[in-house]
Scaffold this motif. Structure first.
Motif, PDB file in Angstrom:
ATOM      1  N   ASP A 157       0.853  -1.259  -0.033  1.00 52.95           N
ATOM      2  CA  ASP A 157       0.059  -0.004   0.249  1.00 52.95           C
ATOM      3  C   ASP A 157       0.777   1.132  -0.052  1.00 52.95           C
ATOM      4  OD1 ASP A 157      -2.581  -1.320   0.170  1.00 52.95           O
ATOM      5  OD2 ASP A 157      -1.999  -1.828   2.424  1.00 52.95           O
ATOM      6  N   ALA A 158       1.874   1.206   0.400  1.00 56.25           N
ATOM      7  CA  ALA A 158       3.064   2.247   0.744  1.00 56.25           C
ATOM      8  C   ALA A 158       4.352   1.746   0.328  1.00 56.25           C
ATOM      9  CB  ALA A 158       2.847   3.071   1.837  1.00 56.25           C
ATOM     10  N   VAL A 159       5.294   2.515  -0.183  1.00 53.11           N
ATOM     11  CA  VAL A 159       6.588   2.003  -0.291  1.00 53.11           C
ATOM     12  C   VAL A 159       7.574   3.120   0.112  1.00 53.11           C
ATOM     13  CG1 VAL A 159       8.181   1.232  -2.169  1.00 53.11           C
ATOM     14  CG2 VAL A 159       5.818   0.877  -2.465  1.00 53.11           C
ATOM     15  N   CYS A 160       8.513   2.779   0.909  1.00 48.79           N
ATOM     16  CA  CYS A 160       9.636   3.443   1.343  1.00 48.79           C
ATOM     17  C   CYS A 160      10.911   3.170   0.762  1.00 48.79           C
ATOM     18  CB  CYS A 160       9.923   3.211   2.823  1.00 48.79           C
ATOM     19  SG  CYS A 160       8.535   4.040   3.946  1.00 48.79           S
ATOM     20  N   GLY A 161      11.414   4.265  -0.093  1.00 45.14           N
ATOM     21  CA  GLY A 161      12.772   4.001  -0.678  1.00 45.14           C
ATOM     22  C   GLY A 161      14.127   4.447   0.245  1.00 45.14           C
ATOM     23  N   ARG A 162      15.383   4.114  -0.002  1.00 43.86           N
ATOM     24  CA  ARG A 162      16.478   4.405   0.652  1.00 43.86           C
ATOM     25  C   ARG A 162      16.745   5.645   0.185  1.00 43.86           C
ATOM     26  NH1 ARG A 162      20.727   1.539  -0.366  1.00 43.86           N
ATOM     27  NH2 ARG A 162      21.862   2.369   1.471  1.00 43.86           N
ATOM     28  N   ILE A 163      17.586   6.289   1.043  1.00 40.64           N
ATOM     29  CA  ILE A 163      18.393   7.611   0.774  1.00 40.64           C
ATOM     30  C   ILE A 163      19.707   7.428   1.112  1.00 40.64           C
ATOM     31  CG2 ILE A 163      16.406   9.098   1.083  1.00 40.64           C
ATOM     32  CD1 ILE A 163      17.785  10.311   3.573  1.00 40.64           C
ATOM     33  N   VAL A 164      20.611   7.943   0.224  1.00 45.37           N
ATOM     34  CA  VAL A 164      22.022   8.040   0.202  1.00 45.37           C
ATOM     35  C   VAL A 164      22.436   9.510  -0.145  1.00 45.37           C
ATOM     36  CG1 VAL A 164      22.489   5.686  -0.382  1.00 45.37           C
ATOM     37  CG2 VAL A 164      22.640   7.505  -2.228  1.00 45.37           C
ATOM     38  N   ILE A 165      23.736  10.028   0.602  1.00 47.34           N
ATOM     39  CA  ILE A 165      24.210  11.289   0.512  1.00 47.34           C
ATOM     40  C   ILE A 165      25.113  11.320  -0.757  1.00 47.34           C
ATOM     41  CG2 ILE A 165      25.611  13.055   1.625  1.00 47.34           C
ATOM     42  CD1 ILE A 165      24.698  12.329   4.086  1.00 47.34           C
ATOM     43  N   ASP A 166      24.936  12.498  -1.584  1.00 42.12           N
ATOM     44  CA  ASP A 166      25.586  12.590  -2.784  1.00 42.12           C
ATOM     45  C   ASP A 166      27.010  12.397  -2.383  1.00 42.12           C
ATOM     46  OD1 ASP A 166      27.505  14.807  -4.323  1.00 42.12           O
ATOM     47  OD2 ASP A 166      25.748  14.554  -5.422  1.00 42.12           O
ATOM     48  N   PRO A 167      27.711  11.556  -3.051  1.00 47.32           N
ATOM     49  CA  PRO A 167      28.947  11.151  -2.817  1.00 47.32           C
ATOM     50  C   PRO A 167      30.113  12.269  -2.855  1.00 47.32           C
ATOM     51  CG  PRO A 167      28.525  10.483  -5.013  1.00 47.32           C
ATOM     52  CD  PRO A 167      27.416  10.850  -4.210  1.00 47.32           C
ATOM     53  N   VAL A 168      29.889  13.288  -3.695  1.00 48.95           N
ATOM     54  CA  VAL A 168      30.545  14.390  -3.574  1.00 48.95           C
ATOM     55  C   VAL A 168      30.555  15.132  -2.503  1.00 48.95           C
ATOM     56  CG1 VAL A 168      31.470  16.413  -4.762  1.00 48.95           C
ATOM     57  CG2 VAL A 168      30.847  14.592  -6.152  1.00 48.95           C
ATOM     58  N   GLU A 169      29.579  15.563  -2.017  1.00 46.77           N
ATOM     59  CA  GLU A 169      29.064  16.330  -0.916  1.00 46.77           C
ATOM     60  C   GLU A 169      29.453  15.812   0.392  1.00 46.77           C
ATOM     61  OE1 GLU A 169      25.070  17.567  -1.383  1.00 46.77           O
ATOM     62  OE2 GLU A 169      25.680  19.192  -2.519  1.00 46.77           O
TER      63      GLU A 169
END
Length: 402
Positions: A157-169
């Protein structure tokens, strides 16, 4: 907090039972057939992102399955973000709806902006639609929409994705913060492994993650409306929405294959957001880890109580009442009986967590993370060897001090 789980494989006992009230608490899995889903609408709150909005929209344009429309809600913007989005709009393969609002200071927060953006998107999506939301400084992967739709088609019914920090920043973030995050994430994943070992969720199998971030969140319009939309909170509206969904027994999938790159900047737009957390921890390490982190024995006990409550809520043995469960939770049998009468298990479990001191949450200090990681690993090994009854008795007397 961000989590970068290491995925483990466990041999689990089969504790999964069918839902007691599918008609009340769940949507029919067949209703999530992609052919029957309505339009896909993306909602994005924007606060002074003139330098980043093009990258955000370009990533959406590059989707293998672009959305039908995207809603940009400009929250008290004064840097030209709206003009920049308008310039880009003619090149996009989807409809772009731009809404500019000037909110009072008490209302001009990240939580309210996402609430308004998703509410407007839900009106466009219609009864069978799908709502996705991300951040204006985020870059979604090319398969973000298609993977999300696939997860919904599989029954979520709902989907949570993963976040990753920009590798340069990320290079600008001190090494000790990356080390803290790695330990925090490792413990979170181990605690999630414990939870799945004792009380597995067939709709959210491992590998999975534990994040609930507005940078990658999707929900069917039907379920979104069923819970009343995004809760009216100033911050952490993403976690609040997922919590509201779980109270109604929504099937929430934490898909580790859905990934979004977010900014690692230190000058954030939202009070209480990730940028503020990073900046604060650069100056001085927080005393305590994320609120989701708790001592490993407490997590084991919590998961076992959830398993036992679920079995009782689903009916248990005919004509029986779990008097031992009431005693172990230190709740009056009459109160537990009322809790078990709740139409949604998520609501019943929420009552227990609020009312039983036996499952009260204890925080974990950053300096104690290595010890808790060791305890979590030990509990998993012992669980596989002897099962939860013996371990549970040893963890019951009182919560371990953080």
């Amino acid at each position: 907090s961000r989590s970068d789980p290491r995925f483990h494989v466990l041999v689990l006992r089969n504790l999964v039972r069918p839902h007691r009230h599918a008609a009340d608490g769940e949507l029919d899995a067949a209703s999530c057939d992609p052919a029957r889903l309505g339009p896909v609408i993306v909602a994005i709150p924007v606060k002074n992102e003139v330098d980043r909005i093009e990258s955000c929209l370009a990533a959406l344009a590059a989707q293998s399955k672009p959305p039908e429309a995207t809603v940009l809600l400009f929250n008290n913007c004064d840097d030209g973000s709206e003009a920049e989005a308008k310039r880009i709009s003619r090149h996009l393969p989807f409809s772009l709806e731009m809404i500019s609002v000037q909110l009072a200071p008490s209302q001009a927060n990240a939580g309210n902006a996402r609430r308004l953006a998703m509410r407007h998107a839900s009106n466009i999506a219609g009864d069978r639609g799908v709502l996705l939301t991300t951040d204006a400084d985020a870059i979604v992967r090319h398969d973000w929409v298609s993977r999300t739709i696939a997860a919904l088609a599989a029954g979520a019914d709902a989907v949570c994705g993963r976040i990753v920090i920009d590798p340069v920043e990320a290079l600008a973030i001190p090494a000790h913060l990356h080390a803290d995050d790695q330990r925090e994430s490792e413990l979170l994943d181990l605690l999630d492994e414990i939870a799945f070992a004792l009380d597995p969720d067939p709709h959210d199998p491992r590998p999975r993650h534990v994040q609930a971030s507005g940078a990658s969140l999707a929900v069917t319009t039907e379920m979104f409306r069923r819970v009343g939309g995004v809760p009216n909170v100033a911050s952490s509206e993403d976690r609040a929405l997922v919590h509201a969904l779980k109270l109604k027994d929504a099937r929430v999938r934490h898909d580790a294959g859905i990934e979004v790159v977010v900014s690692g900047r230190l000058d954030g737009r939202a009070p209480g957001g990730m940028a503020e957390t990073i900046s604060r921890r650069i100056r001085q390490q927080d005393e305590y880890a994320d609120d989701l982190v708790e001592p490993a024995p407490d997590a084991y006990r919590r998961a076992d109580f959830r398993r036992r409550l679920r079995a009782a809520w689903m009916g248990g043995r005919p004509g029986s009442f779990p008097i031992d469960l009431a005693a172990d939770l230190r709740l009056a049998p009459s109160r537990l009986s009322l809790i078990l009468s709740e139409p949604f298990f998520g609501t019943a479990w929420d009552h227990v967590q609020r009312e039983s001191q036996v499952v009260s949450r204890q925080q974990v200090r950053f300096c104690d993370l290595p010890r808790q990681i060791g305890l979590a690993r030990e509990l998993l090994v012992r669980h596989q060897a002897v099962g939860e009854p013996e371990i549970w008795q040893r963890t019951l007397p009182c919560p371990v001090a953080a």
